[in-house]
Design a protein around this motif. Structure first.
Motif, PDB file in Angstrom:
ATOM      1  N   SER A  40     100.853  19.985   8.675  1.00 49.79           N
ATOM      2  CA  SER A  40     102.088  20.291   9.407  1.00 49.79           C
ATOM      3  C   SER A  40     101.998  21.651  10.080  1.00 49.79           C
ATOM      4  O   SER A  40     102.559  21.858  11.153  1.00 49.79           O
ATOM      5  CB  SER A  40     103.299  20.287   8.481  1.00 49.79           C
ATOM      6  OG  SER A  40     103.095  19.483   7.378  1.00 49.79           O
ATOM      7  N   MET A  41     101.322  22.588   9.428  1.00 50.35           N
ATOM      8  CA  MET A  41     101.209  23.930  10.014  1.00 50.35           C
ATOM      9  C   MET A  41     100.224  23.926  11.172  1.00 50.35           C
ATOM     10  O   MET A  41     100.503  24.494  12.229  1.00 50.35           O
ATOM     11  CB  MET A  41     100.774  24.945   8.963  1.00 50.35           C
ATOM     12  CG  MET A  41     101.800  25.165   7.870  1.00 50.35           C
ATOM     13  SD  MET A  41     101.325  26.547   6.826  1.00 50.35           S
ATOM     14  CE  MET A  41     102.176  26.144   5.325  1.00 50.35           C
ATOM     15  N   THR A  42      99.063  23.270  10.994  1.00 50.77           N
ATOM     16  CA  THR A  42      98.074  23.265  12.085  1.00 50.77           C
ATOM     17  C   THR A  42      98.624  22.552  13.310  1.00 50.77           C
ATOM     18  O   THR A  42      98.284  22.902  14.427  1.00 50.77           O
ATOM     19  CB  THR A  42      96.748  22.576  11.672  1.00 50.77           C
ATOM     20  OG1 THR A  42      97.068  21.516  10.798  1.00 50.77           O
ATOM     21  CG2 THR A  42      95.812  23.523  11.019  1.00 50.77           C
ATOM     22  N   ALA A  43      99.489  21.568  13.097  1.00 54.46           N
ATOM     23  CA  ALA A  43     100.050  20.836  14.233  1.00 54.46           C
ATOM     24  C   ALA A  43     100.780  21.785  15.183  1.00 54.46           C
ATOM     25  O   ALA A  43     100.735  21.609  16.395  1.00 54.46           O
ATOM     26  CB  ALA A  43     101.013  19.760  13.746  1.00 54.46           C
ATOM     27  N   LEU A  44     101.451  22.808  14.626  1.00 52.20           N
ATOM     28  CA  LEU A  44     102.157  23.775  15.465  1.00 52.20           C
ATOM     29  C   LEU A  44     101.273  24.974  15.815  1.00 52.20           C
ATOM     30  O   LEU A  44     101.443  25.589  16.861  1.00 52.20           O
ATOM     31  CB  LEU A  44     103.423  24.275  14.752  1.00 52.20           C
ATOM     32  CG  LEU A  44     104.537  23.254  14.566  1.00 52.20           C
ATOM     33  CD1 LEU A  44     105.724  23.891  13.863  1.00 52.20           C
ATOM     34  CD2 LEU A  44     104.973  22.677  15.898  1.00 52.20           C
ATOM     35  N   ILE A  62     118.418  12.160  28.563  1.00 49.20           N
ATOM     36  CA  ILE A  62     118.701  13.544  28.168  1.00 49.20           C
ATOM     37  C   ILE A  62     119.112  13.594  26.693  1.00 49.20           C
ATOM     38  O   ILE A  62     118.752  14.521  25.967  1.00 49.20           O
ATOM     39  CB  ILE A  62     119.755  14.206  29.096  1.00 49.20           C
ATOM     40  CG1 ILE A  62     119.658  15.736  28.998  1.00 49.20           C
ATOM     41  CG2 ILE A  62     121.170  13.741  28.787  1.00 49.20           C
ATOM     42  CD1 ILE A  62     120.476  16.478  30.031  1.00 49.20           C
ATOM     43  N   SER A  63     119.826  12.544  26.216  1.00 42.56           N
ATOM     44  CA  SER A  63     120.218  12.528  24.803  1.00 42.56           C
ATOM     45  C   SER A  63     118.989  12.479  23.906  1.00 42.56           C
ATOM     46  O   SER A  63     118.927  13.140  22.879  1.00 42.56           O
ATOM     47  CB  SER A  63     121.089  11.308  24.496  1.00 42.56           C
ATOM     48  OG  SER A  63     122.239  11.314  25.296  1.00 42.56           O
ATOM     49  N   GLN A  64     118.009  11.679  24.325  1.00 43.90           N
ATOM     50  CA  GLN A  64     116.794  11.588  23.507  1.00 43.90           C
ATOM     51  C   GLN A  64     116.000  12.868  23.552  1.00 43.90           C
ATOM     52  O   GLN A  64     115.282  13.199  22.610  1.00 43.90           O
ATOM     53  CB  GLN A  64     115.926  10.428  23.992  1.00 43.90           C
ATOM     54  CG  GLN A  64     116.459   9.087  23.566  1.00 43.90           C
ATOM     55  CD  GLN A  64     115.446   8.003  23.818  1.00 43.90           C
ATOM     56  OE1 GLN A  64     114.286   8.136  23.470  1.00 43.90           O
ATOM     57  NE2 GLN A  64     115.875   6.933  24.431  1.00 43.90           N
ATOM     58  N   SER A  65     116.085  13.582  24.674  1.00 44.77           N
ATOM     59  CA  SER A  65     115.331  14.826  24.743  1.00 44.77           C
ATOM     60  C   SER A  65     116.028  15.922  23.923  1.00 44.77           C
ATOM     61  O   SER A  65     115.369  16.818  23.412  1.00 44.77           O
ATOM     62  CB  SER A  65     115.128  15.203  26.212  1.00 44.77           C
ATOM     63  OG  SER A  65     115.557  16.487  26.488  1.00 44.77           O
ATOM     64  N   LYS A  69     107.691  17.052  21.610  1.00 40.42           N
ATOM     65  CA  LYS A  69     106.660  17.718  22.416  1.00 40.42           C
ATOM     66  C   LYS A  69     106.219  16.867  23.608  1.00 40.42           C
ATOM     67  O   LYS A  69     105.463  17.322  24.458  1.00 40.42           O
ATOM     68  CB  LYS A  69     105.427  18.024  21.547  1.00 40.42           C
ATOM     69  CG  LYS A  69     105.671  19.134  20.558  1.00 40.42           C
ATOM     70  CD  LYS A  69     105.337  20.480  21.168  1.00 40.42           C
ATOM     71  CE  LYS A  69     105.889  21.604  20.337  1.00 40.42           C
ATOM     72  NZ  LYS A  69     106.930  22.358  20.974  1.00 40.42           N
ATOM     73  N   LEU A  70     106.709  15.633  23.642  1.00 39.22           N
ATOM     74  CA  LEU A  70     106.232  14.683  24.639  1.00 39.22           C
ATOM     75  C   LEU A  70     106.427  15.198  26.061  1.00 39.22           C
ATOM     76  O   LEU A  70     105.571  15.037  26.921  1.00 39.22           O
ATOM     77  CB  LEU A  70     106.993  13.370  24.441  1.00 39.22           C
ATOM     78  CG  LEU A  70     106.397  12.104  25.032  1.00 39.22           C
ATOM     79  CD1 LEU A  70     104.963  11.928  24.575  1.00 39.22           C
ATOM     80  CD2 LEU A  70     107.216  10.905  24.594  1.00 39.22           C
TER      81      LEU A  70
END
Lengths: 171, 402
Positions: free
Chosen positions: A59-63, B82-85, B293-294
């Motif tokens: 989880s840490m490396t992911a960020l 926008i809600s999903q973002s 992050k998408l």
């Protein structure tokens, strides 16, 4: 009433807060938040103190390995703004002072121990819930996310459930 | 669709960060002015002496929700996207239990994570210590996530991007109006509760909050206007619903496996599972991206001739919002990771002696796959004549544009 105890009407403050939140939705397509930045800060601290722990934790490396520094993130900048806003707000209202806010029932040491312990519980909880009262309850709540409303109702339930046991602290 | 400004997260990122500081500043300033930099005021919510927390929270939610519904109703933004973002996915159990624990932490520390920052900014040492606690708690949770049971809890009750109006099948403004009415009820209720508690404590201490009734009436009038506006919005056509229904073709694990062996360059596989699960096992060539992050992948500029295959823990319910800007085809792995695991990683059931040639071919393929991906020993296909696996020429494009 003392000048330092004078606050805005809660409804006016709420509408202002809602407008800031709406601006964040429309301009950035995201909610205002807080706990996500705390998570990044914890990873950044671990990178300095114990980098091997970060490398061993998925989880840490992911960020940590996104191609940017772990603190180079929108939410971290936003939280920096929250800190500044709180500082300017308190200073301009004449209530900026170093001290410990506590109920009459507890001493300074106990108050700080409770603040840390409660903070720790919230850190754990915010990671599980994918956000805290800012990002999850306010932001998710305003876009009618199912999880956000489950979370929000649970927060109040948890607060009221434990309020009785902590009544001496806040007396 | 004009909002949000995607560029602020991509090419104009630096400007976006400045906007972040400014928005955060307003957020922190208003929270401080509401009295949220003080633990005693926040904790009073749970002793019914001062319901400011509830009033501020619900006013903010109603304002932001109403504003967003109006802007979406005018066609200036796409509400589902926008809600999903904005909102995270829903995971029922971690959110239910996380909420309860956060509430407990709130009453123990006197702050929530955001107000702890405001308090720290106001010079309060207890706020700084509480925030340090939040930082440590996040760290400990990341460590705990390495335990399989915790990781399982972390993703339990997954609903994906779930919204109340979609769940009960009514237009968003209907739920919006219900929320506004509920908020007004909560406001009236909390004013009553405060009055009762204040009366009971009369003589003990001076009242903490004494608001003029005029701004209160003004605020109520505003919220009622918002509710009326919501009703008007109902009359507007729900233009955004059609976009949301963009279908996702599904791709079975077998077809994906064959494509990844024959033409690995023809697909892009994006895995939405948590990083810990991804680290444990993954589909070859896949990348691990969180739904949040998408948007940062800049998919609107990605090669549209290369379809994206999305992988979720279970069957994918709907397309994640960040993919709406991708111009190519989006495929969902049929049955999600669970189906892939049982197809490609778990040992294939040995075929019956009277199995057909194609069943034997499939068995040979699956055991070869699980031998290479899961490190199993390669089993010979039972009941000779043993045949080598020869892939059949594919007759369809398999959603892969040929």
């Amino acid at each position: 009433m003392e000048r330092s105890e004078r606050f805005w009407n809660p409804y006016v403050a709420g509408v202002m807060l809602g407008l800031a939140l709406l601006a964040s939705f429309l301009v950035m397509g995201r909610s205002l938040g807080a706990s996500g930045a705390a998570n990044r800060l914890s990873i950044a601290a671990a990178q300095v103190i114990a980098p091997s722990v970060v490398d061993a934790n998925a989880s840490m490396t992911a960020l940590a390995h996104e191609g940017r520094g772990v603190l180079d993130d929108w939410l971290v900048f936003e939280v920096l703004g929250v800190l500044l806003g709180g500082m300017v707000g308190a200073y301009s209202a004449g209530r900026f002072r170093f001290g410990v806010i506590r109920g009459a029932g507890v001493g300074v040491t106990q108050r700080l121990a409770f603040a840390f312990a409660g903070g720790m519980l919230m850190g754990l909880a915010a990671r599980a819930a994918r956000g805290c009262t800012s990002g999850q309850a306010l932001g998710g709540g305003a876009v009618l996310s199912v999880g956000a409303w489950i979370f929000m109702i649970s927060v109040f339930a948890g607060g009221y459930a434990f309020a009785f046991f902590l009544r001496r602290q806040w007396r | 669709m004009s909002f949000p400004f995607e560029a602020l997260s991509l090419s104009q990122r630096e400007l976006g960060l400045i906007v972040g500081v400014v928005l955060g500043f307003v957020f922190g300033f208003v929270l401080e002015r509401a009295g949220f930099g003080r633990a005693t005021k926040l904790a009073a919510q749970f002793y019914l002496t001062d319901m400011t927390v509830l009033k501020v929270m619900f006013s903010a939610i109603v304002t932001a929700m109403g504003g967003l519904l109006v802007v979406a109703g005018l066609g200036l933004t796409d509400l589902p996207a926008i809600s999903q973002s904005i909102a995270s996915w829903t995971w029922i159990w971690p959110m239910l239990i996380g909420g309860f624990v956060l509430g407990a932490g709130f009453i123990v520390s006197g702050y929530c994570p955001g107000t702890a920052i405001v308090s720290a900014g106001s010079g309060n040492v207890d706020g700084m210590v509480a925030f340090a606690g939040v930082v440590s708690g996040s760290f400990v949770y990341n460590l705990l996530l390495e335990i399989p049971a915790v990781a399982k809890f972390h993703t339990s009750g997954e609903l994906g991007p779930a919204f109340i109006h979609e769940l009960i099948g009514v237009p968003a403004p209907v739920v919006g109006v219900a929320v506004v009415l509920m908020a007004i009820g909560a406001f009236i209720g909390s004013e009553k509760v405060e009055a009762i508690v204040r009366r009971r404590r009369a003589g003990e201490e001076p009242p903490r909050t004494a608001y003029e009734s005029r701004p209160r009436r003004f605020a109520f009038a505003t919220f009622l206007t918002l509710a009326a506006l919501g009703v008007v919005l109902l009359a507007l056509p729900q233009r955004s619903d059609a976009r949301d229904a963009r279908p996702m073709t599904s791709i079975p694990s077998e077809e994906l496996a064959k494509l990844l062996i024959d033409e690995p360059w023809s697909l892009r596989v994006i895995d939405f599972r948590p990083a810990t699960d991804f680290a444990a096992a993954r589909i070859p060539t896949s990348e691990n991206v969180s739904a949040e992050k998408l948007r940062e992948l800049g998919l609107e500029y990605a090669d549209p001739s290369r379809p994206i295959v999305i992988v979720t823990a279970g069957p994918a319910s709907r397309m994640p919002a960040g993919l709406a800007t991708f111009r190519g085809e989006v495929l969902a792995l049929d049955g999600g990771w669970a189906a892939w695991k049982s197809f490609a990683l778990d040992p294939a059931p040995t075929p019956e002696p009277d199995a057909s040639a194609s069943e034997r071919d499939l068995y040979a393929f699956r055991s070869a796959l699980s031998a290479s991906l899961a490190g199993r020993t390669l089993e010979a296909v039972p009941a000779a004549p043993a045949r080598s696996y020869a892939p059949k020429p594919r007759t369809t494009g398999g959603g892969c544009n040929g």
